[in-house]
Design an enzyme around this catalytic site. Structure first.
Site, mmCIF file in Angstrom:
data_model
loop_
_atom_site.group_PDB
_atom_site.id
_atom_site.type_symbol
_atom_site.label_atom_id
_atom_site.label_comp_id
_atom_site.label_asym_id
_atom_site.label_seq_id
_atom_site.Cartn_x
_atom_site.Cartn_y
_atom_site.Cartn_z
ATOM 1 N N ASN A 228 0.869 -1.186 0.000
ATOM 2 C CA ASN A 228 0.000 0.000 0.000
ATOM 3 C C ASN A 228 0.900 1.228 0.000
ATOM 4 O OD1 ASN A 228 -1.726 2.091 0.500
ATOM 5 N ND2 ASN A 228 -2.318 1.438 2.560
ATOM 6 N N LYS B 189 0.102 4.270 -0.170
ATOM 7 C CA LYS B 189 -0.507 5.462 0.433
ATOM 8 C C LYS B 189 -0.294 6.662 -0.516
ATOM 9 C CE LYS B 189 0.034 3.250 4.832
ATOM 10 N NZ LYS B 189 0.108 3.313 6.266
ATOM 11 N N HIS C 136 -9.376 1.121 5.009
ATOM 12 C CA HIS C 136 -8.072 1.315 5.652
ATOM 13 C C HIS C 136 -8.243 2.249 6.853
ATOM 14 C CE1 HIS C 136 -3.972 2.563 6.402
ATOM 15 N NE2 HIS C 136 -3.617 1.443 5.796
ATOM 16 N N SER D 37 3.974 -2.077 10.146
ATOM 17 C CA SER D 37 5.432 -2.130 10.307
ATOM 18 C C SER D 37 6.045 -3.477 9.937
ATOM 19 C CB SER D 37 5.829 -1.721 11.736
ATOM 20 O OG SER D 37 5.380 -0.407 12.012
ATOM 21 N N GLY E 189 3.170 -1.006 4.198
ATOM 22 C CA GLY E 189 3.186 0.415 3.841
ATOM 23 C C GLY E 189 4.600 0.845 3.489
ATOM 24 N N GLY E 190 5.286 1.445 4.454
ATOM 25 C CA GLY E 190 6.605 2.049 4.223
ATOM 26 C C GLY E 190 7.583 1.156 3.465
HETATM 27 P P1 13P Z 1 3.413 0.455 7.543
HETATM 28 O O1 13P Z 1 3.909 -0.854 6.941
HETATM 29 O O2 13P Z 1 4.143 1.636 7.048
HETATM 30 O O3 13P Z 1 3.328 0.351 9.031
HETATM 31 O O4 13P Z 1 1.894 0.637 6.998
HETATM 32 C C1 13P Z 1 0.988 -0.383 7.138
HETATM 33 C C2 13P Z 1 -0.244 -0.046 6.403
HETATM 34 O O5 13P Z 1 -1.012 0.800 6.800
HETATM 35 C C3 13P Z 1 -0.509 -0.766 5.151
HETATM 36 O O6 13P Z 1 -1.811 -0.568 4.715
#
Ligand code: 13P
Length: 250
Positions: free
Chosen positions: A9, A11, A95, A212, A233-234
């Site tokens: 994701n 974002k 989300h 994470s 995410g990251g």
């Molecule tokens: P992180 O992996 O950055 O914590 O984000 C998780 C997330 O919200 C994926 O949808």
């Protein structure tokens, strides 16, 4: 065994240059054999680029949200039909950032889930508790409420072609990953809930963990019985980090 799904994701991150570099890297890295399926969720403006670069590859792509209406006076919104035109196979719904920042209610999330399903997209339903809710012993009741809002609309059969992502809000973007035990406990709770209605659907349902996830913790998480992959995410924004997660799958 269920096949692991590693989903990125992005974002609100990206640029033409970044998308090119990231997808080229992922395409090259996904040639080696693996037990993982990969999917990416770029922001809307980059779906065309994702579609042209990923078409015919083993990497799927989807959107981060959709509007339940088919068309009309919904400035700033995007419909399921539009996503399909850009080759999306999946779409995230509910989300935690949509729920907390943009006020999407359980009902709004259910509407989006229904629309995704009806249009042939695979909805990835995100659920999870805040830190306050966890500390208040409400984790299971919150997750249950979020699932029930959708189950009440589509029944267990609606999950035959859906994915659930358990994303504890306190673990998102904080570096504070849930331990494999904490995640497994809630994943088992989710699967049991479906199993009480339909064993086969529950057994096939992919339940992803998000919060994470990185190359160092992915193997331990994915080794748990009820953790069928990650919503990342990251770490999905860097080729090496995302491939490390994919390659952590045994
Ligand atoms: P992180 O992996 O950055 O914590 O984000 C998780 C997330 O919200 C994926 O949808």
């Amino acid at each position: 065994m269920r096949k692991i799904l590693v989903a990125g994701n992005w974002k609100m991150h990206g640029s033409h240059a970044m998308v090119s570099e990231l997808l080229e890297g992922l395409l090259a890295g996904s040639e080696s054999p693996s037990n993982a399926d990969m999917a990416v969720f770029p922001p809307f403006p980059y779906l065309a680029q994702a579609s042209s670069m990923l078409e015919g590859s083993s990497i799927s792509w989807g959107a981060q949200n959709l509007n339940p209406a088919p068309k009309g006076a919904h400035t700033g919104e995007v419909s399921a039909a539009m996503l399909l035109e850009f080759g999306c196979s999946h779409v995230l719904v509910g989300h935690s950032e949509r729920r907390s920042i943009y006020g999407e209610t359980d009902e709004d999330v259910a509407d989006r889930f229904v629309t995704a399903l009806e249009s042939g997209l695979v909805p990835v339903l995100c659920v999870g508790e805040t830190l306050e809710q966890r500390e208040g012993g409400e984790t299971e009741s919150v997750v249950q409420r979020q699932l029930d809002a959708v189950l009440n609309r589509v029944g267990v059969g609606g999950f035959e072609r859906a994915v659930v992502a358990y994303e504890p809000v306190w673990a998102i973007g904080t570096g504070q990953t849930a331990t494999p035990e904490q995640a497994q406990e809630i994943h088992a709770f989710i699967r049991d809930k479906f199993a009480s209605q339909d064993d086969i659907i529950a057994g096939q349902l992919r339940i992803l963990y998000g919060g994470s996830v990185n190359g160092s913790n992915a193997a331990d998480l994915f080794a748990r019985e009820d953790i069928d992959g990650g919503l990342v995410g990251g770490a999905s924004l860097k080729v090496d980090d995302f491939l490390a997660i994919r390659n952590a799958v045994g």
